[in-house]
Scaffold this active site. Structure first.
Site, PDB file in Angstrom:
ATOM      1  N   SER A  83       0.825  -1.231   0.061  1.00 31.05           N
ATOM      2  CA  SER A  83      -0.026   0.041  -0.027  1.00 31.05           C
ATOM      3  C   SER A  83       0.671   1.245   0.083  1.00 31.05           C
ATOM      4  CB  SER A  83      -0.914   0.038   1.226  1.00 31.05           C
ATOM      5  OG  SER A  83       0.073  -0.214   2.737  1.00 31.05           O
ATOM      6  N   SER A 124      -8.701   2.676  -3.693  1.00 34.10           N
ATOM      7  CA  SER A 124      -8.013   3.868  -2.980  1.00 34.10           C
ATOM      8  C   SER A 124      -8.474   4.957  -3.610  1.00 34.10           C
ATOM      9  CB  SER A 124      -6.671   3.484  -2.980  1.00 34.10           C
ATOM     10  OG  SER A 124      -6.044   4.695  -2.757  1.00 34.10           O
ATOM     11  N   GLU A 126      -6.059   6.993  -4.522  1.00 31.29           N
ATOM     12  CA  GLU A 126      -5.000   6.847  -5.343  1.00 31.29           C
ATOM     13  C   GLU A 126      -5.332   6.746  -6.809  1.00 31.29           C
ATOM     14  OE1 GLU A 126      -2.046   8.409  -4.261  1.00 31.29           O
ATOM     15  OE2 GLU A 126      -0.836   7.965  -5.950  1.00 31.29           O
ATOM     16  N   TYR A 148       1.022   1.795  -7.884  1.00 32.69           N
ATOM     17  CA  TYR A 148      -0.060   1.481  -6.796  1.00 32.69           C
ATOM     18  C   TYR A 148      -1.343   1.624  -7.429  1.00 32.69           C
ATOM     19  CZ  TYR A 148      -2.854   1.701  -2.713  1.00 32.69           C
ATOM     20  OH  TYR A 148      -3.859   1.708  -1.681  1.00 32.69           O
ATOM     21  N   LYS A 152      -4.346  -0.667  -7.889  1.00 25.17           N
ATOM     22  CA  LYS A 152      -5.825  -0.814  -7.379  1.00 25.17           C
ATOM     23  C   LYS A 152      -6.948  -0.467  -8.497  1.00 25.17           C
ATOM     24  CE  LYS A 152      -5.695  -0.825  -2.601  1.00 25.17           C
ATOM     25  NZ  LYS A 152      -6.126  -2.001  -2.012  1.00 25.17           N
TER      26      LYS A 152
HETATM   27  O1  F7E Z   1       1.857  10.329   1.532  1.00 25.87           O
HETATM   28  C1  F7E Z   1       3.912  13.304   1.167  1.00 25.87           C
HETATM   29  C2  F7E Z   1       3.869  12.193  -0.065  1.00 25.87           C
HETATM   30  O2  F7E Z   1       2.573   7.984   1.732  1.00 25.87           O
HETATM   31  C3  F7E Z   1       1.056  11.585   1.578  1.00 25.87           C
HETATM   32  C4  F7E Z   1      -1.693   5.085   1.388  1.00 25.87           C
HETATM   33  O3  F7E Z   1      -2.454   4.510   2.570  1.00 25.87           O
HETATM   34  O4  F7E Z   1      -3.182   6.979   0.908  1.00 25.87           O
HETATM   35  C5  F7E Z   1      -2.031   6.886   1.092  1.00 25.87           C
HETATM   36  O5  F7E Z   1      -1.316   7.099   0.100  1.00 25.87           O
HETATM   37  C6  F7E Z   1       1.566  12.631   1.086  1.00 25.87           C
HETATM   38  C7  F7E Z   1       2.138  12.420  -0.506  1.00 25.87           C
HETATM   39  O6  F7E Z   1       0.195   8.685   1.771  1.00 25.87           O
HETATM   40  C8  F7E Z   1       7.045  12.235   2.706  1.00 25.87           C
HETATM   41  O7  F7E Z   1       4.518  12.635  -1.195  1.00 25.87           O
HETATM   42  C9  F7E Z   1       5.971  14.092   1.804  1.00 25.87           C
HETATM   43  O8  F7E Z   1       1.862  13.584  -1.241  1.00 25.87           O
HETATM   44  O9  F7E Z   1       1.306   9.146   3.814  1.00 25.87           O
HETATM   45  P1  F7E Z   1       1.454   8.867   2.416  1.00 25.87           P
HETATM   46  P2  F7E Z   1      -0.462   8.582   0.048  1.00 25.87           P
HETATM   47  O10 F7E Z   1       0.673   8.482  -0.806  1.00 25.87           O
HETATM   48  O11 F7E Z   1      -1.292   9.681  -0.203  1.00 25.87           O
HETATM   49  C10 F7E Z   1      -3.978   6.350  -0.160  1.00 25.87           C
HETATM   50  C11 F7E Z   1      -5.376   6.763  -0.153  1.00 25.87           C
HETATM   51  C12 F7E Z   1      -3.749   4.881  -0.140  1.00 25.87           C
HETATM   52  O12 F7E Z   1      -4.594   4.233  -0.824  1.00 25.87           O
HETATM   53  C13 F7E Z   1      -2.345   4.415  -0.102  1.00 25.87           C
HETATM   54  O13 F7E Z   1      -2.218   3.074   0.359  1.00 25.87           O
HETATM   55  O14 F7E Z   1       2.695  13.077   1.811  1.00 25.87           O
HETATM   56  N1  F7E Z   1       5.299  13.197   1.691  1.00 25.87           N
HETATM   57  N2  F7E Z   1       6.979  13.426   2.392  1.00 25.87           N
HETATM   58  C14 F7E Z   1       5.670  12.015   2.215  1.00 25.87           C
HETATM   59  N3  F7E Z   1       5.130  10.828   2.254  1.00 25.87           N
HETATM   60  C15 F7E Z   1       5.811   9.807   2.836  1.00 25.87           C
HETATM   61  N4  F7E Z   1       5.210   8.554   3.071  1.00 25.87           N
HETATM   62  N5  F7E Z   1       7.009  10.138   3.393  1.00 25.87           N
HETATM   63  C16 F7E Z   1       7.833  11.443   3.424  1.00 25.87           C
HETATM   64  O15 F7E Z   1       8.792  11.585   3.755  1.00 25.87           O
END
Ligand code: F7E
Length: 328
Positions: A83, A124, A126, A148, A152
């Protein structure tokens, strides 16, 4: 007779909340568990003795079929996936195998073994990618921009095909970001709240992040787990959006989380370009009017209350480990 539920991804954030919810509703709860389950079973340890855990993996069709024959479920919740969006760029084939083909293997095995069972597919936000319409509804076209999101979307369309071709009861909950103290530490919200707690206790001085200017619609994982259960109680298999209806930037999340601990995020957050994604979903906002109208679903935890809970939890766990190391 008790109703039987089978959950893939039961050791994950939302799968674990769902298991607790179903136990409270007096279901017999079965879970598919990988022998090598990445994060172990810490999220379900407190109630593991009330669950039936069956070894298996979404990449292994035989193990899915075996598990279904053991548990004869009335309801199936497919919460398992690779995920992490950034990881999906590094491991696109693995992501497609687990998140995309894994769902199809499950749908096909259910069709063969227990065709009357109802399936919840965790879709999702996404899948919307850089959507041309805001807010996004069940009718908004998908435009995924990550491996991803593509995987999905494949699973989502397989669900639709199985509904039409075989009258399978497969309903999709299109969940926007959902968080909690059980969120994996590699996702941005938990990465931030853990860093806040460690900085507050002077265990570190900074937090490296990527893009602070993307906007997400964040709600609590407990609310999404409740939405999944409601989805399978509805008379027909349909798609439902689960979202708070409010969008905030990563920067706003950061600012609020640091403020909860009396800190200014600007003094601690450093941008690391290596954490930027090859393509980014810049803004998501969901409209859950259909889920509210047909399922009576309402998100119960605000953005502020969610951050408060996560920061308090991580502060308490840092304090606990500091006091145990002093006592030890
Ligand atoms: O990132 C930014 C990153 O990894 C959110 C999953 O549960 O929700 C999730 O996907 C935002 C993005 O979640 C960092 O670039 C900045 O814009 O927490 P995330 P996601 O990618 O939105 C959807 C609904 C799903 O289905 C997925 O499985 O935050 N960001 N700096 C960062 N993100 C991460 N992880 N780490 C950083 O350092």
């Amino acid at each position: 007779m008790k109703r039987r539920a089978f959950i893939t991804g039961i050791t994950g954030q939302t799968g674990s909340y769902l298991a607790e919810l179903l136990l409270a509703k007096d279901y017999e709860v079965f879970g598919l568990i990988r022998r090598t389950s990445g994060h172990g079973t810490s999220r379900i340890d407190a109630f593991k003795d009330r669950l039936y855990l069956i070894p298996g993996d979404l990449t292994d069709q035989g193990s899915i079929s075996r598990a279904l024959k053991i548990c004869h479920p009335d309801e199936i919740y497919n919460m398992a996936s690779q995920s992490h969006v950034a990881v999906s760029f590094e491991a696109p084939l693995h992501t497609a195998d687990v998140t995309g083909l894994g769902a199809l293997r499950l749908f096909e095995m259910v069709r063969q073994v227990c065709p009357k069972a109802r399936i919840y597919q965790a879709s999702s936000s996404e899948q919307f990618g850089n959507a041309r319409v805001s807010p996004q509804t069940e009718e908004t076209p998908f435009n995924p921009v990550s491996p991803y999101g593509v995987a999905k979307t494949f699973a989502h369309f397989c669900a639709k095909v199985y509904r039409q071709a075989y009258h399978s009861f497969i309903a999709c909950g299109i969940a926007f970001n959902h968080e909690s103290p059980r969120r994996g530490e590699e996702f941005v919200t938990r990465k931030i709240t853990i860093a806040v707690a460690e900085i507050k206790h002077k265990l570190r001085q900074e937090l490296e992040l990527g893009n602070l200017d993307s906007f997400r619609d964040w709600s609590h994982a407990v609310d999404v787990a409740h939405g999944a259960w409601l989805t399978l109680q509805h008379e027909t298999p349909e798609d439902f959006i689960f979202a708070s209806g409010v969008s905030h930037s990563v920067r706003e999340f950061c600012q609020a989380a640091f403020e909860k601990a009396g800190l200014n995020y600007d003094s601690y957050v450093k941008i690391n370009d290596a954490l930027m994604r090859p393509t980014e979903v810049s803004r998501l906002l969901g409209n859950s009017a259909k889920a509210k109208r047909l399922l009576g679903w309402i998100p119960t935890v605000s953005f502020d209350a969610l951050i408060q809970e996560m920061v308090e939890h991580d502060l308490a766990s840092v304090e606990h480990s500091l006091s145990s190391s002093v006592a030890g």
